[in-house]
Design a protein around this motif. Structure first.
Motif, PDB file in Angstrom:
ATOM      1  N   TYR A  20      26.808  -3.673  -9.857  1.00  0.00           N
ATOM      2  CA  TYR A  20      25.841  -4.721 -10.164  1.00  0.00           C
ATOM      3  C   TYR A  20      24.573  -4.123 -10.800  1.00  0.00           C
ATOM      4  N   GLN A  21      24.143  -2.969 -10.291  1.00  0.00           N
ATOM      5  CA  GLN A  21      22.953  -2.344 -10.868  1.00  0.00           C
ATOM      6  C   GLN A  21      23.212  -1.869 -12.297  1.00  0.00           C
ATOM      7  N   LYS A  22      24.430  -1.357 -12.540  1.00  0.00           N
ATOM      8  CA  LYS A  22      24.761  -0.953 -13.911  1.00  0.00           C
ATOM      9  C   LYS A  22      24.775  -2.163 -14.834  1.00  0.00           C
ATOM     10  N   GLN A  23      25.336  -3.242 -14.313  1.00  0.00           N
ATOM     11  CA  GLN A  23      25.424  -4.464 -15.108  1.00  0.00           C
ATOM     12  C   GLN A  23      24.029  -4.999 -15.450  1.00  0.00           C
ATOM     13  N   CYS A  24      23.118  -4.903 -14.510  1.00  0.00           N
ATOM     14  CA  CYS A  24      21.770  -5.422 -14.734  1.00  0.00           C
ATOM     15  C   CYS A  24      20.844  -4.382 -15.343  1.00  0.00           C
ATOM     16  N   GLY A  25      21.232  -3.118 -15.242  1.00  0.00           N
ATOM     17  CA  GLY A  25      20.376  -2.055 -15.739  1.00  0.00           C
ATOM     18  C   GLY A  25      19.088  -1.926 -14.943  1.00  0.00           C
ATOM     19  N   ALA A  26      19.187  -2.104 -13.633  1.00  0.00           N
ATOM     20  CA  ALA A  26      17.992  -2.078 -12.771  1.00  0.00           C
ATOM     21  C   ALA A  26      18.143  -1.004 -11.712  1.00  0.00           C
ATOM     22  N   GLU A  27      17.006  -0.544 -11.193  1.00  0.00           N
ATOM     23  CA  GLU A  27      17.009   0.467 -10.127  1.00  0.00           C
ATOM     24  C   GLU A  27      16.720  -0.202  -8.781  1.00  0.00           C
ATOM     25  N   ALA A  28      17.172   0.454  -7.726  1.00  0.00           N
ATOM     26  CA  ALA A  28      16.921  -0.052  -6.373  1.00  0.00           C
ATOM     27  C   ALA A  28      15.533   0.357  -5.915  1.00  0.00           C
ATOM     28  N   ALA A  29      14.888  -0.512  -5.195  1.00  0.00           N
ATOM     29  CA  ALA A  29      13.585  -0.168  -4.618  1.00  0.00           C
ATOM     30  C   ALA A  29      13.782   0.954  -3.607  1.00  0.00           C
ATOM     31  N   PRO A  30      12.985   2.027  -3.674  1.00  0.00           N
ATOM     32  CA  PRO A  30      13.160   3.153  -2.740  1.00  0.00           C
ATOM     33  C   PRO A  30      12.867   2.740  -1.297  1.00  0.00           C
ATOM     34  N   HIS A  31      13.421   3.494  -0.367  1.00  0.00           N
ATOM     35  CA  HIS A  31      13.319   3.148   1.049  1.00  0.00           C
ATOM     36  C   HIS A  31      11.881   3.175   1.553  1.00  0.00           C
ATOM     37  N   PHE A  32      11.036   4.037   0.983  1.00  0.00           N
ATOM     38  CA  PHE A  32       9.668   4.126   1.504  1.00  0.00           C
ATOM     39  C   PHE A  32       8.856   2.866   1.197  1.00  0.00           C
ATOM     40  N   CYS A  33       9.383   1.985   0.373  1.00  0.00           N
ATOM     41  CA  CYS A  33       8.687   0.722   0.090  1.00  0.00           C
ATOM     42  C   CYS A  33       8.780  -0.254   1.259  1.00  0.00           C
ATOM     43  N   PHE A  34       9.714  -0.016   2.181  1.00  0.00           N
ATOM     44  CA  PHE A  34       9.970  -0.966   3.253  1.00  0.00           C
ATOM     45  C   PHE A  34       9.465  -0.420   4.585  1.00  0.00           C
ATOM     46  N   ARG A  35       9.133  -1.343   5.457  1.00  0.00           N
ATOM     47  CA  ARG A  35       8.741  -0.943   6.808  1.00  0.00           C
ATOM     48  C   ARG A  35       9.976  -0.470   7.568  1.00  0.00           C
ATOM     49  N   ASN A  36       9.790   0.056   8.767  1.00  0.00           N
ATOM     50  CA  ASN A  36      10.893   0.577   9.576  1.00  0.00           C
ATOM     51  C   ASN A  36      11.966  -0.507   9.743  1.00  0.00           C
ATOM     52  N   LEU A  59      -3.454  -5.854   5.137  1.00  0.00           N
ATOM     53  CA  LEU A  59      -2.272  -5.596   4.318  1.00  0.00           C
ATOM     54  C   LEU A  59      -2.343  -4.207   3.713  1.00  0.00           C
ATOM     55  N   ARG A  60      -1.227  -3.489   3.771  1.00  0.00           N
ATOM     56  CA  ARG A  60      -1.190  -2.172   3.150  1.00  0.00           C
ATOM     57  C   ARG A  60      -0.686  -2.293   1.718  1.00  0.00           C
ATOM     58  N   SER A  61      -0.955  -1.316   0.930  1.00  0.00           N
ATOM     59  CA  SER A  61      -0.542  -1.340  -0.479  1.00  0.00           C
ATOM     60  C   SER A  61       0.973  -1.164  -0.595  1.00  0.00           C
ATOM     61  N   HIS A  62       1.554  -1.868  -1.548  1.00  0.00           N
ATOM     62  CA  HIS A  62       2.992  -1.739  -1.778  1.00  0.00           C
ATOM     63  C   HIS A  62       3.252  -0.811  -2.977  1.00  0.00           C
ATOM     64  N   PHE A  63       4.524  -0.427  -3.143  1.00  0.00           N
ATOM     65  CA  PHE A  63       4.907   0.490  -4.223  1.00  0.00           C
ATOM     66  C   PHE A  63       6.031  -0.094  -5.076  1.00  0.00           C
ATOM     67  N   PHE A  64       6.152  -1.399  -5.071  1.00  0.00           N
ATOM     68  CA  PHE A  64       7.193  -2.056  -5.863  1.00  0.00           C
ATOM     69  C   PHE A  64       6.743  -2.185  -7.324  1.00  0.00           C
ATOM     70  N   THR A  65       7.725  -2.190  -8.207  1.00  0.00           N
ATOM     71  CA  THR A  65       7.470  -2.455  -9.631  1.00  0.00           C
ATOM     72  C   THR A  65       8.432  -3.546 -10.096  1.00  0.00           C
ATOM     73  N   VAL A  66       8.092  -4.198 -11.184  1.00  0.00           N
ATOM     74  CA  VAL A  66       8.914  -5.296 -11.693  1.00  0.00           C
ATOM     75  C   VAL A  66      10.310  -4.779 -12.053  1.00  0.00           C
ATOM     76  N   GLY A  67      11.339  -5.526 -11.658  1.00  0.00           N
ATOM     77  CA  GLY A  67      12.721  -5.182 -11.972  1.00  0.00           C
ATOM     78  C   GLY A  67      13.460  -4.500 -10.848  1.00  0.00           C
ATOM     79  N   MET A  68      12.748  -3.997  -9.852  1.00  0.00           N
ATOM     80  CA  MET A  68      13.426  -3.338  -8.725  1.00  0.00           C
ATOM     81  C   MET A  68      14.318  -4.321  -7.981  1.00  0.00           C
ATOM     82  N   LYS A  69      15.449  -3.799  -7.498  1.00  0.00           N
ATOM     83  CA  LYS A  69      16.395  -4.609  -6.742  1.00  0.00           C
ATOM     84  C   LYS A  69      16.235  -4.370  -5.241  1.00  0.00           C
TER      85      LYS A  69
END
Length: 895
Positions: free
Chosen positions: A389-405, A299-309
């Protein structure tokens, strides 16, 4: 197709049959009174046939290379680069270290250490029979390590050389070189009752031990220890799943060993503790080899943080893609993703994920790919919009580099067919159609379900999808479509355009004991009586009058081991496709039977000149009858009894079949047709009627074709009659086999050496025939070939001598001399070779399909036509060039 036939146990065989009976199927066996329906019974069994279904629907099968997990499961436990101690060929009492260069099933290509990059001394050996040991074995057993004589003088200090060469290298585990695990691949190492640790579905730090109840080609049915009496909580996982670990993993990493929450209340604490202790003791006594886990991805390391959409496929109901949030980060490998629910009393559906989890996607993925995104439950707006929806929740989107191809489709396309697990019933595998492919997700329609279900979403790297034929190869029940192609359980007459030739001697009276063949042990150790041993296609053996030796040479060296019916059906299909006239072989196979056999009737198919023939053939079901079945089939086809058999013929066949001509071999081993020799001095065309029309007619035909090529003005009717004669002549030739030099010899001359597909063969033959007919003494083709030199010296005609020299020059040009071993050609080398031939426009296909030297040598005409989608003409030309490489390979490197 080296297709692998997975081993199955006798228990699975019984279970498979019982399942068939529950569905109204009546599997045929040796009880002919009950199952043979010569009377025209209307009883049908739902025997699904993939080939006929694909032909009927006009669909194509998803390529096998798209299923990475299946490809890995077929790989050998031995890896290139491993070191072994191998007995010296010239001095078996001494050993030397060798490196594995490549593997092919249970065969290893080895090179003794000290040869460097010199490939000339590479040799193949069979893991099951060769004297192989792990590095260090000689020291432990006081055996002598001595380099081969050819390189003995290369180094003065071999000890220092070995120390340097072995530093950092791997050796094969001892248990794979001896004992019951010898030569097995990782899938076969997992047996029923093997114990494995399974990670909890919600807590990455909690494990519990499971027992293997069933192993279907690497797909494991697992049962929690302590719940042996119930199957309600069984899990189905592929052995490569990252949730599976060897027993002891949990303790080494100081994780918790507790049963999952959903089953914890079923037992009290003491019962769980007792079950755990017993399983740990059993695992210590019979540990699962670590080779099983060698292909598990780290398993490779992930870059997600709590609250990401993000967007996620709901794995519990994989029909929708929903907005989701990262609700917990366990460590740098694991996180928890929860599907958004805006209702006052939300139902929390959480998924344990890692960086490479299937079904997690970046925000806006659905919008970019034109896929419907299901809004969160309780969402008040009409149209879901991520920005609002993100404004309503006040959350940020998970960046693309967090996901595989997210755009990698692995070669899957719309309307392809495959086999897929029913997500609502993991024990069921269905025929499936791909209805859409978007990026790395595809939508599948499961056919044959009793209750209709929506299309479900699956990742292209899911281990719940399998290639066409996977269930049959692993003897597992496949749910067919409702309108399945049915096979009636009665004999199907083969309507042949030619007249059937009666056999002069019944098969039972053919002497099988002229040259006794050692009988192999066919009892089978894993699958008992239903396991067929490995069957070898011995290319050097006599192919007989029915089979094309050139096509036989293209077949794989062996098939199996596996279920008897599946292995033998595959071999017979290969033999039919390698025939001059497949319909004739199919007709002969219909007649092979024995009342004492425990047989099963299978429908085989042959195609010839645009016509399709089908026949029901009896195939034995038990391993103790396989050798006798193979010999009877070979006798029926008048070929060497070892052409395909459990016996591997290395150099000289025990039947000594190579010394016989076709006529003499047929006399001794086949139908014992009378050999008629005309008296010395008499003309072959005497009034007694003993003539040789086949050769005369073929010679006239070739002369006509040659004249037609030389003349530019040909009458329309004459041309038409020529075409008709070209269609009808081979049939007439094959019916006349009474003379000493039979027509089968002529066919063998035409096709065995040139595979019947070399365009230049006919012009060269025409030159020979014309030169022989221009003289006053017509001679047979073979005599003309043997006496070329004499003709050239004695003939007063300079033109005739020049023609013969020209023909010899053409034959020399056909020979190919290779500068390197094709087994080691890269894709670039293969493309470079193809560009130097008359098939240069096809080089791009080899580049796109990543065909290297090893793959090139495995290509056959059916494979080229199907996989490269070529028409017959270009495919034949390409196969001719491939055949030249094969012939050169056998001549230069195979010895």
């Amino acid at each position: 197709m080296e297709t692998r036939m997975s081993l199955i146990s006798a228990m699975q065989e019984t279970q498979h049959l019982s399942l068939s009976q529950e569905k109204g199927q009546s599997p045929a066996n040796g009880n002919r009174e009950q199952f043979d329906s010569d009377e025209g019974s209307s009883i049908e069994e739902t025997d699904f046939n993939w080939d006929e279904y694909l032909e009927e629907t006009g669909a194509s099968a998803a390529p096998h290379t798209s299923f990475r997990h299946v490809e890995i499961s077929l790989q050998s436990s031995f890896q290139p680069g491993m070191k072994l101690e191998v007995a010296n060929k010239n001095n078996p009492d001494t050993y030397w270290v060798a490196t594995i260069i490549t593997t092919c099933g249970q065969l290893l290509l080895l090179r003794y250490c000290g040869y460097g990059d010199d490939r000339r001394a590479d040799f193949w050996c069979d893991v099951m029979t060769a004297d192989l040991h792990p590095v260090g074995w000689c020291t432990q057993n006081n055996k002598v390590l001595m380099p081969p004589d050819a390189i003995k003088e290369k180094y003065t200090d071999w000890t220092a050389f070995l120390i340097h060469d072995l530093t950092g290298s791997r050796t094969a585990p001892a248990n794979l070189l001896e004992g019951p695990l010898r030569g097995k691949n990782p899938v076969d190492l997992i047996t029923v009752d093997s114990l494995i640790e399974l990670q909890d579905s919600q807590n990455p730090f909690q494990y519990w031990i499971v027992s293997v109840v069933e192993n279907v080609g690497g797909r494991l049915r697992l049962r929690y220890v302590g719940l042996e009496e119930t199957e309600s909580y069984d899990q189905w996982l592929f052995y490569l799943d990252c949730r599976l670990r060897p027993v002891g993993w949990c303790q080494e990493n100081k994780y918790r060993m507790d049963p999952p929450a959903e089953i914890y209340s079923l037992k009290n604490i003491s019962e769980w503790k007792c079950a755990l202790e017993k399983s740990l003791n059993d695992a210590a006594k019979f540990p699962l080899p670590m080779e099983v886990f060698k292909d598990h991805a780290d398993l490779r390391s992930h870059f997600f943080t709590v609250g990401m959409k993000l967007e996620v496929v709901d794995m519990r109901e994989p029909f929708n893609i929903c907005p989701a949030s990262v609700t917990k980060v366990f460590n740098n490998h694991y996180l928890q993703v929860t599907i958004d629910d805006l209702r006052p009393e939300p139902s929390k559906i959480s998924i344990l994920c890692h960086a490479d989890s299937l079904g997690i996607l970046p925000v806006q993925w659905c919008l970019k790919n034109g896929v419907n995104l299901t809004p969160p439950k309780g969402y008040s707006g009409q149209d879901f919009d991520w920005a609002d929806y993100q404004k309503q929740c006040g959350a940020e989107a998970a960046p693309h580099f967090c996901f595989r191809n997210t755009s990698f489709s692995r070669g899957f396309t719309k309307n392809m067919k495959l086999e897929a697990v029913n997500p609502r019933n993991p024990a069921e595998i269905c025929v499936a159609s791909i209805t859409s492919v978007k990026g790395r997700l595809m939508w599948l329609h499961l056919e044959g379900l009793q209750m209709p279900a929506p299309e479900y979403i699956v990742d292209v790297e899911s281990m719940d999808v399998f290639p066409v034929g996977w269930c049959e190869a692993n003897a597992y029940n496949l749910t067919p479509p409702h309108k399945a192609v049915l096979r009636k359980k009665r004999k199907i007459a083969v309507v042949q355009p030619e007249k059937q030739l009666p056999s002069a001697v019944p098969v039972e009276k053919i002497p099988h004991d002229l040259c006794p063949v050692p009988q192999p042990d066919t009892t089978g150790t894993v699958n008992g009586r239903y396991c067929c041993p490995q069957l070898f296609i011995n290319h050097r053996c006599f192919s007989g009058p029915y089979l094309n030796k050139g096509r036989i040479a293209e077949l794989p060296q062996s098939v199996g081991p596996g279920k008897c019916v599946l292995v033998l059906k595959e071999v017979l299909s290969m033999v039919i496709n390698a025939a001059y006239k497949p319909g004739s072989v199919l007709r002969e196979l219909q007649l092979v039977e024995d009342p004492q056999w425990n047989f099963q009737e299978e429908t085989l198919k042959a195609k010839y000149r645009g016509k399709t023939y089908r026949a029901t053939v009896k195939i034995v079901r038990t391993s103790d009858q396989v050798a006798d079945f193979c010999r009877r089939v070979c006798a029926k086809l008048e070929c060497c009894p070892n052409l395909f058999s459990p016996v591997l013929v290395a150099e000289v066949c025990p039947e000594n079949c190579s010394i016989h001509t076709k006529t003499k071999y047929t006399y001794y081993y086949g139908k014992r047709k009378k050999i008629i020799k005309p008296p010395i001095g008499e003309n072959n065309n005497m009034k007694s009627g003993h003539i040789k029309p086949a050769r005369r007619r073929k010679r006239r035909k070739s002369i006509f074709v040659q004249k037609k090529r030389r003349s530019s003005a040909v009458d329309f009717n004459a041309a038409g009659s020529a075409e008709e004669s070209e269609e009808e002549e081979p049939d007439a030739m094959e019916d006349e086999t009474g003379s000493e030099e039979t027509s089968s010899e002529l066919r063998d001359d035409q096709t065995d050496t040139s595979s019947a597909e070399v365009p230049s063969a006919r012009p060269r033959r025409s030159v020979t025939l014309r030169s022989s007919t221009e003289s006053d003494r017509p001679a047979p083709i073979e005599r003309a070939r043997r006496s070329r030199k004499t003709q050239c010296l004695s003939s007063p005609e300079g033109e005739k001598c020049a023609q013969v020299k020209e023909e010899i020059k053409q034959e020399e040009e056909e020979k190919l001399i290779l500068d390197s071993n094709p087994l080691e050609w890269s894709v670039t080398d293969v493309v470079r070779f193809i560009k130097l031939t008359d098939c240069a426009p096809l080089a791009k296909i080899f580049q796109e399909q990543d065909i290297d030297g090893q793959a090139l040598l495995l290509l056959t005409l059916p494979t080229v036509q199907e996989c490269m989608e070529l028409k017959l003409g270009p495919a034949i030309k390409l196969c001719h060039q491939i055949e030249r490489v094969k012939v050169a390979f056998y001549a230069q490197y195979a010895t």
